[in-house]
Design an enzyme around this catalytic site. Structure first.
Site, PDB file in Angstrom:
ATOM      1  N   GLU A 496       0.678  -1.491  -0.091  1.00  0.00           N
ATOM      2  CA  GLU A 496      -0.172  -0.319   0.015  1.00  0.00           C
ATOM      3  C   GLU A 496       0.813   1.200  -0.385  1.00  0.00           C
ATOM      4  O   GLU A 496       1.900   1.017   0.773  1.00  0.00           O
ATOM      5  CB  GLU A 496      -0.833   0.229   1.205  1.00  0.00           C
ATOM      6  CG  GLU A 496      -2.090  -1.325   1.506  1.00  0.00           C
ATOM      7  CD  GLU A 496      -2.020  -1.873   2.810  1.00  0.00           C
ATOM      8  OE1 GLU A 496      -2.231  -0.943   3.378  1.00  0.00           O
ATOM      9  OE2 GLU A 496      -2.469  -2.779   2.760  1.00  0.00           O
ATOM     10  N   GLU A 527      -4.300  -6.828   3.448  1.00  0.00           N
ATOM     11  CA  GLU A 527      -2.875  -6.972   3.370  1.00  0.00           C
ATOM     12  C   GLU A 527      -2.222  -8.821   2.956  1.00  0.00           C
ATOM     13  O   GLU A 527      -1.289  -8.763   3.301  1.00  0.00           O
ATOM     14  CB  GLU A 527      -2.348  -7.491   4.870  1.00  0.00           C
ATOM     15  CG  GLU A 527      -2.038  -5.731   5.458  1.00  0.00           C
ATOM     16  CD  GLU A 527      -3.276  -4.924   5.736  1.00  0.00           C
ATOM     17  OE1 GLU A 527      -4.948  -5.146   5.228  1.00  0.00           O
ATOM     18  OE2 GLU A 527      -3.493  -3.388   5.123  1.00  0.00           O
ATOM     19  N   GLN A 549       1.873  -2.370   5.906  1.00  0.00           N
ATOM     20  CA  GLN A 549       2.184  -0.476   6.626  1.00  0.00           C
ATOM     21  C   GLN A 549       2.535  -0.535   7.690  1.00  0.00           C
ATOM     22  O   GLN A 549       3.771   0.560   7.795  1.00  0.00           O
ATOM     23  CB  GLN A 549       0.969   0.122   5.437  1.00  0.00           C
ATOM     24  CG  GLN A 549       1.157   1.785   4.850  1.00  0.00           C
ATOM     25  CD  GLN A 549       0.289   2.551   4.503  1.00  0.00           C
ATOM     26  OE1 GLN A 549      -0.804   2.429   4.682  1.00  0.00           O
ATOM     27  NE2 GLN A 549       0.541   2.841   3.546  1.00  0.00           N
ATOM     28  N   ASP A 552       1.246  -2.836  12.983  1.00  0.00           N
ATOM     29  CA  ASP A 552      -0.420  -3.520  13.596  1.00  0.00           C
ATOM     30  C   ASP A 552      -1.345  -4.149  12.809  1.00  0.00           C
ATOM     31  O   ASP A 552      -1.955  -4.622  12.909  1.00  0.00           O
ATOM     32  CB  ASP A 552      -1.050  -2.158  14.055  1.00  0.00           C
ATOM     33  CG  ASP A 552      -0.488  -1.393  15.316  1.00  0.00           C
ATOM     34  OD1 ASP A 552      -0.230  -1.553  16.422  1.00  0.00           O
ATOM     35  OD2 ASP A 552       1.012  -0.751  14.642  1.00  0.00           O
ATOM     36  N   TYR A 553      -1.478  -3.840  11.588  1.00  0.00           N
ATOM     37  CA  TYR A 553      -1.856  -4.838  10.259  1.00  0.00           C
ATOM     38  C   TYR A 553      -1.500  -5.674  10.011  1.00  0.00           C
ATOM     39  O   TYR A 553      -1.706  -6.486   8.838  1.00  0.00           O
ATOM     40  CB  TYR A 553      -1.641  -3.393   8.919  1.00  0.00           C
ATOM     41  CG  TYR A 553      -2.532  -2.134   9.698  1.00  0.00           C
ATOM     42  CD1 TYR A 553      -3.335  -2.411  10.568  1.00  0.00           C
ATOM     43  CD2 TYR A 553      -2.052  -1.684   9.333  1.00  0.00           C
ATOM     44  CE1 TYR A 553      -3.553  -1.253  11.154  1.00  0.00           C
ATOM     45  CE2 TYR A 553      -2.055   0.352   9.762  1.00  0.00           C
ATOM     46  CZ  TYR A 553      -2.869   0.491  10.869  1.00  0.00           C
ATOM     47  OH  TYR A 553      -3.253   1.314  11.134  1.00  0.00           O
ATOM     48  N   HIS A 594      -1.215   2.216  16.123  1.00  0.00           N
ATOM     49  CA  HIS A 594       0.273   2.693  15.492  1.00  0.00           C
ATOM     50  C   HIS A 594       1.854   3.046  16.216  1.00  0.00           C
ATOM     51  O   HIS A 594       2.493   3.100  15.844  1.00  0.00           O
ATOM     52  CB  HIS A 594       0.407   4.199  14.597  1.00  0.00           C
ATOM     53  CG  HIS A 594      -0.847   4.162  14.110  1.00  0.00           C
ATOM     54  ND1 HIS A 594      -2.362   3.991  14.050  1.00  0.00           N
ATOM     55  CD2 HIS A 594      -0.869   4.370  12.136  1.00  0.00           C
ATOM     56  CE1 HIS A 594      -2.801   4.872  12.568  1.00  0.00           C
ATOM     57  NE2 HIS A 594      -2.280   4.301  11.692  1.00  0.00           N
TER      58      HIS A 594
END
Ligand SMILES: Cc1ncc(C[n+]2csc(CCOP(=O)(O)OP(=O)(O)O)c2C)c(N)n1
Length: 804
Positions: A496, A527, A549, A552-553, A594
């Site tokens: 991304e 993802e 990115q 956390d993701y 984040h």
């Protein structure tokens, strides 16, 4: 949408009678293998069985469309396709059913996977790629429903890259001008999974030449389509993906009945021609499919299918229908077919017996050795009677597992404890060798054992010119990635905001302009299929760096990283590899999503990958350089708040390497060892300065990589000198700090050197709160480290370290 049926003019008219008969016989043999396979499970010779009965005829049609260089990402129903193309054989099918650990017998998994989990072997004995464009290819299957979909994205997209990217033109070992199709297969019910829709969307966006077949038998185990998908009809639901006449965006979607050989051949051959030539993806929804033996060996479908449905399934059995059609068309007579069927059934039975004997042969040999050793013990032991009973138990067993031999050996050694004669000693020696040998059969190939294994690359220090510029951290990565793209045509960056923007922290800035939008590319927010895309690309010889990115993701991509990427090599017993680098950034910024640092969650789920946690961008670049050379998958977690921290630019930014599993001592000290990584390195170094002012001299070690963890014993060596240890990170308590503690105290035997209790310092159990104070009160800071170490020293020397 095109509904194809046999009334349309059919290509089968052009097939020779011999080739149709050959197809039919493959189907008959495949069905017989399923029938015998089920019996083998029900009589206890195999543990579990799941088979492709009812899907034979559609797969014959698919096989006719499959060409050398093509690749499959499918699931456990595809045995007929595999047999028809020689990607598997009935002998191998039974070997896997019996869990034969000999990779010559079960080349798909060396006894590691359930039956019907197929794979071809893409790697030669030296771990290098074979000539994939000359072979029929099948990537290794998995059991989680729908998990074959994410990698299909990359397997298909690779063809586009090979066709459209100039610098990849010479890679003819992997592609012939991008003419390869990635064939996917999936069950109807698995289309209710999110990964299915994410992958279908991604393939459509990428115009990737995938041909996806849905085997629709109306159920997912017992649950009918009306509870699986809206309106209960996948063709209807997929309508929005249909490309408009005259355009190149979207899919060609076909619906065809699973018992109609002529219509199936027509569909597959015409669909495949478009996919291959024009790179327009297609979905073939194969309806009216049956499942004659039910879902698997655990359960019977009579419990949930109505008598009418069961009757219909008998009537519309695809092999029966193909047989009728062949007779009607004059391809063969009923008598001829009956003769072939008889021959084929006998042959399958013989092959099954051969597979069983081949599976048993080494174990029978091991049984004989055990019995001889046990008898020798019996002759001299005080516990002769007990030993005899145990030995006879094994001798009389119809077909013991290796497990039974180990259990019996251990029972004998327990019964004869205190007896140290030669016979007992021999049995002990055999036990030790056997445990190791059989353990290794299952343990090998978690990581690359080839000469390209990432651990084979030693470190090369970063060098600096006298006037080396001091730059932002992200510029070091940028220089490293630029050099990698220039040097290795197969390297790609994707994710991304990676393309046009150059990623959210500018590590890829300017690289799309320089290397094109297929090598440095933007993806949708997806993802799971970013990871899947990378897996598929890497299985076709490319070297993708897939960006998540933020750390956390990674959770969105973690299932497929864990189930697919981390297990590729192991589950195929070294037959396939997927050298993907997952790039992400985390630990510290702002707020719950984040600044996560869920390292234990990750590292406990991705065994089979390496986990790199560089403290700054120079270390990160050195790790990327190592990983580009190796062929292991890895994840690199960059420090999120480090991109604008100034670092000196090494003059050998392309060549220098940080070796994996080698911690670095950042500061020497004699009172206590503090072990940490990533963003916490800076926090700990700050705290150590303050500790210095109160007379505490701490040693600080950056582990650099969590997997592998300290291969050189640097940490225990430090602990030997300081006899006190603290592990610091910003995961939850009991997370990656507990992992490090176990490694050092148990594996490295660090407990021997402890003079104080070992300590861990992690973040709080709640997620990180927003804002500077939120961060400070959620994560370990300078003061937390200071107080923890001071308390540790005060406990040991209260007079010296008075209350503060
Ligand atoms: C993620 C996941 N959930 C559940 C299962 C258990 N399971 C195995 S097969 C299956 C049904 C699949 O049905 P379908 O996709 O229609 O394929 P079929 O087996 O009918 O060919 C289920 C629920 C699984 N393997 N993976």
């Amino acid at each position: 949408m095109t509904l194809v049926n046999s009334s349309r003019e059919s290509r089968t008219a052009q097939f020779s009678a011999e080739s149709i008969i050959r197809d039919y016989r493959v189907a008959v043999q495949s069905r017989e293998a399923s029938l015998i396979g089920r019996k083998e499970v029900l009589t206890g010779k195999a543990k579990f069985g799941i088979f492709g009965d009812g899907k034979e005829v559609p797969q014959l049609a698919m096989a006719r469309a499959f060409r050398p260089g093509d690749v499959r990402s499918g699931y456990y129903r595809d045995q007929t396709l595999m047999f028809a193309l020689g990607m598997s054989s009935i002998r191998e099918f039974f070997a896997q059913l019996y869990a034969d650990t000999d990779v010559e017998h079960d080349p798909a998994s060396g006894g590691r996977q359930m039956n019907c989990h197929f794979a071809t072997r893409a790697l030669g004995p030296d771990g290098g790629w074979k000539n994939l464009s000359a072979m029929y290819n099948s990537t290794p299957d998995m059991s989680p429903t729908g998990s074959q979909m994410p990698r299909l994205v990359g397997l298909a997209h690779a063809s586009r890259l090979f066709r459209e990217v100039e610098v990849l033109r010479d890679m003819d070992q992997f592609s012939n001008n991008g003419n390869e199709i990635a064939f996917g297969t999936i069950g109807n019910a698995s289309c209710a999974e999110g990964v299915f829709w994410e992958a279908v969307n991604a393939i459509g966006v990428l115009n990737a030449p995938a041909l996806l077949s849905i085997w629709d038998d109306g159920f997912g185990i017992s649950v009918p389509n009306e509870f699986q998908v809206t309106k209960g009809d996948l063709s209807e639901l997929l309508r929005g993906f249909q490309r408009e006449e005259g355009t190149m965006k979207g899919y060609d979607i076909y619906t065809v009945r699973g018992w109609d050989f002529a219509a199936l051949c027509e569909t597959y051959l015409s669909a495949a021609a478009i996919v291959r030539e024009q790179h327009v993806p297609a979905i073939i929804h194969v309806t009216e499919v049956t499942q004659p033996q039910g879902h698997s060996t655990s359960g019977s479908h009579e419990r949930y299918k109505s008598p009418e449905r069961l009757e219909w399934e008998r009537e519309y059995d695809c092999i029966r229908r193909m047989r009728q059609w062949m007779i009607e068309q004059g391809v063969a007579t009923a008598e001829e077919l009956a003769r072939y069927e008889k021959e084929d059934r006998t042959e399958v039975r013989e092959i099954q017996r051969g597979s069983w004997s081949a599976y048993r042969a080494p174990i029978e040999e091991e049984r004989r050795t055990f019995v001889d050793l046990a008898k020798a013990v019996e002759q001299v032991s005080r516990a002769a009677e007990e030993v005899g009973t145990i030995r006879q138990g094994i001798e009389r067993h119809s077909s013991p597992f290796r497990r039974d031999l180990m259990r019996a050996t251990t029972s004998i050694l327990a019964a004869t404890r205190g007896e140290d004669g030669e016979a007992v000693e021999k049995l002990r020696e055999w036990r030790d060798a056997y445990r190791k040998r059989i353990g290794d059969l299952y343990g090998a190939e978690l990581h690359s054992s080839s000469r390209n294994g990432a651990l084979n690359f030693d470190g090369i220090p970063a060098r600096y010119d006298e006037d080396a510029p001091t730059v932002n951290g992200f510029e070091i990565l940028n220089a490293c990635f630029d050099a990698a793209l220039a040097e290795y045509p197969e390297v790609l960056f994707m994710g991304e905001d990676v393309g046009k923007l150059g990623d959210v922290n500018q590590g890829c800035a300017g690289l799309q302009e320089k290397y094109g939008d297929l090598r440095v590319s933007d993806t949708g927010i997806r993802e799971t299929t970013i990871i899947g895309q990378a897996i598929g690309l890497s299985m076709r010889g490319l070297r993708p760096v897939a960006e998540m990115q933020y750390l956390d993701y990674v959770l969105y991509g973690l299932q497929i990283m864990s189930d697919d990427l981390a297990t590729v090599r192991w589950r195929s017993c070294g037959g396939y590899k997927a050298p993907v680098i997952v790039r992400t950034r985390g630990h510290r910024l702002e707020g719950i999503w984040h600044s996560g640092s869920q390292m234990a969650g990750i590292l406990n789920l991705v065994r089979g990958m390496y986990v790199c946690v560089p403290r700054n961008m120079t270390q990160a670049a050195g790790m990327y350089n190592t990983l580009f050379l190796g062929d292991d998958p890895a994840i690199v977690v960059e420090v999120l708040n480090g991109y604008r921290v100034k670092e000196r630019l090494p003059s050998n930014v392309r060549e220098f390497r940080v070796p994996l599993g080698v911690p670095e001592v950042l500061r020497s000290g004699s009172d206590v060892t503090i072990v940490t990584y990533g963003a916490c390195c800076r926090v700990v170094l700050e705290a150590v300065e303050l500790l210095g002012t109160v007379g505490i001299d701490a040693e600080v070690i950056d582990v650099q990589t969590l997997l592998p963890f300290d291969r050189t014993g640097v940490i225990v060596e430090s602990l030997r000198r300081t006899s006190r240890i603290l592990f610091v990170d910003e995961d939850v308590p009991g997370g990656a700090t507990a992992f490090m503690l176990q490694k050092v105290l148990e594996e490295q035997r660090g407990y021997e050197w402890l003079d104080s209790e070992p300590r861990t310092l992690a973040a709080r159990e709640h997620r990180a709160a927003y804002g500077s104070d939120g961060d400070y009160w959620s994560k370990p800071g300078r003061e937390d480290v200071f107080y923890t170490v001071y308390d540790l020293m005060r406990e040991a020397k209260p007079q010296k370290y008075t209350r503060i």
